[in-house]
Design an enzyme around this catalytic site. Sequence first.
Site, PDB file in Angstrom:
ATOM      1  N   THR A  26     -20.775  23.594  49.355  1.00 48.41           N
ATOM      2  CA  THR A  26     -21.169  24.201  50.625  1.00 48.41           C
ATOM      3  C   THR A  26     -20.217  25.348  50.951  1.00 48.41           C
ATOM      4  OG1 THR A  26     -22.085  22.133  51.448  1.00 48.41           O
ATOM      5  CG2 THR A  26     -21.448  23.761  53.097  1.00 48.41           C
ATOM      6  N   HIS A 176     -30.176  15.991  45.538  1.00 38.66           N
ATOM      7  CA  HIS A 176     -28.847  15.543  45.969  1.00 38.66           C
ATOM      8  C   HIS A 176     -28.942  14.115  46.494  1.00 38.66           C
ATOM      9  CE1 HIS A 176     -24.788  15.548  47.053  1.00 38.66           C
ATOM     10  NE2 HIS A 176     -24.721  16.567  47.900  1.00 38.66           N
ATOM     11  N   ASN A 179     -23.063  11.643  47.898  1.00 39.54           N
ATOM     12  CA  ASN A 179     -22.224  12.080  49.020  1.00 39.54           C
ATOM     13  C   ASN A 179     -22.739  11.696  50.400  1.00 39.54           C
ATOM     14  OD1 ASN A 179     -20.898  13.206  46.884  1.00 39.54           O
ATOM     15  ND2 ASN A 179     -20.870  15.291  47.652  1.00 39.54           N
ATOM     16  N   TYR A 181     -25.836  11.628  51.763  1.00 36.14           N
ATOM     17  CA  TYR A 181     -26.969  12.310  52.389  1.00 36.14           C
ATOM     18  C   TYR A 181     -28.233  11.454  52.293  1.00 36.14           C
ATOM     19  CZ  TYR A 181     -23.547  16.002  52.588  1.00 36.14           C
ATOM     20  OH  TYR A 181     -22.407  16.707  52.842  1.00 36.14           O
ATOM     21  N   GLY A 318     -15.571  22.611  40.478  1.00 32.58           N
ATOM     22  CA  GLY A 318     -15.887  23.000  41.835  1.00 32.58           C
ATOM     23  C   GLY A 318     -14.928  24.034  42.362  1.00 32.58           C
ATOM     24  N   TYR A 346     -15.561  27.674  54.656  1.00 31.49           N
ATOM     25  CA  TYR A 346     -16.825  27.586  55.405  1.00 31.49           C
ATOM     26  C   TYR A 346     -16.964  28.667  56.473  1.00 31.49           C
ATOM     27  CZ  TYR A 346     -16.074  22.975  53.366  1.00 31.49           C
ATOM     28  OH  TYR A 346     -15.803  21.953  52.495  1.00 31.49           O
TER      29      TYR A 346
END
Length: 360
Positions: A26, A176, A179, A181, A318, A346
Site C-alpha cells: 500500500t 488478497h 493480512n 482482509y 517488499g 503513505y
Amino acid sequence: MTASIFAPTKMGPHSLQNRVVMNPMTRSRADVDAVPTPIMAEYYGQRGTAGLIVTEGTAPSPNGRGYARTPGLWNDAQVAGWTPVTAAAHAKGAKIFAQIMHTGRVSHAGNMPEGAKIVAPSAIALAGQMYTDAAGMQDYPVPQEMTEADIQQAKAEFVTAAKNAIAAGFDGVELHAANGYLLEQFISPDTNKRVDGWGGSVANRSRFLLEVAQEVVAAIGGDKVGVRISPYGMASGMAAYAEVDETYLALMARLAEIGLIYVHLVDHAAMGNPAIPAEFRAKLKAAWPRTFIVGGSVDAASAQAAVDAGAADLVGFGRAFIANPDLVARMQAGASLAAPDSATFYTPGEKGYTDYPALG
C-alpha cells in the site's frame, strides 16, 4: 544446482525475466475517487525490471476501499488510470498482476465513497484505530454482518474487478486472502462466527474464498489468477487457531483444482512476526502443483537459498523495492541497498515514492 534468481523463468504461460517478485505494498497515491495517478505509472515503471510485479491492494468496490487514497478497479475511470501503469511495467519487461483487496472490517467511513458500507462476515469490530485524511486517527467501527445478498454482491465485485484489470492491460490478478482482509475474515473462526452455510466448519469458512476464486477463474482464466495467503499471520487482528494447518492444506487442494496459477505465501518473520512452522511451509509447497511464491525475502542470498532448497519458485521483496527502484540490478551487482523513509510510505506526492535514485 537450481537456476539463479536472476535468470529468466516461466510461470505457467507467462515468461518472466527473473524470479524476483515485487510484493504488493500500500502506498496511498491514488486520487480521492480511487483513480490511479500519473506518478503511479512512473513508480511501477521504475521498478519494471522485476520478473513479476503485484500491485498494491486495489479495491473491487466502494465497500472494499478501507484506506485513504488507495486505488480501485470498479469503474472506467480507474481502468483508464491503470492503463499507463501496466504499459510502463511492460515497457521494462515485467509482468504485472493487480492485487484485488476487499478490506472488509478493516475500514472507516472517512476513507470510503459516500453510500459505501463497512461489511464483514460477522459484526465484530477490529480493535484499535485507522488513519483518515479528514479526521486523523479514528476507532474502527463495528461492521455490518453480511447478508446473503451482500455476499453475492461481493463475489460479483471481485469478478468485475478482475475483468477490469484485464481491460487495463494487467497480466492477471492476485486475490488478497491474507493480512486480515475480507477473504481471510471469512476463513478465520475468530472473525467468522456465522451459523449459516458460510460459517462454522472449515469447509464453510473456506467457501467464500473458493467461490470467489472459482468465479474469477471462470471470468478471466486460471492462468491469470493467483492468491495471497498468510497462515499464522497477525495483521489486522488475525491470530493462529486450532485448525489453521487443516484449513490451509484443504484450501491448497481446492484452489489447485480450481486452477489458479500461483500461491503467494506471506512470511513476515523478518518484521518480527511469528515464523510459519517450517514443516507446515513444506507441506504447503508440496501440496501446490504450480508456481509457489514466498514473500518477505530479506536479501538476494536468502532468496536464492529458498529457490535452491525448493522452498519457493519465485521470491518476493517488499520494502527493499521502495527505496531501490533498480533492486534487481543492485542485488545482481552485490551493491548496497538504500533504506526507505518510513515517514513517506503513505503520504501523497512524489517524495519518498518516485524520487529514489537508481545506481549511477
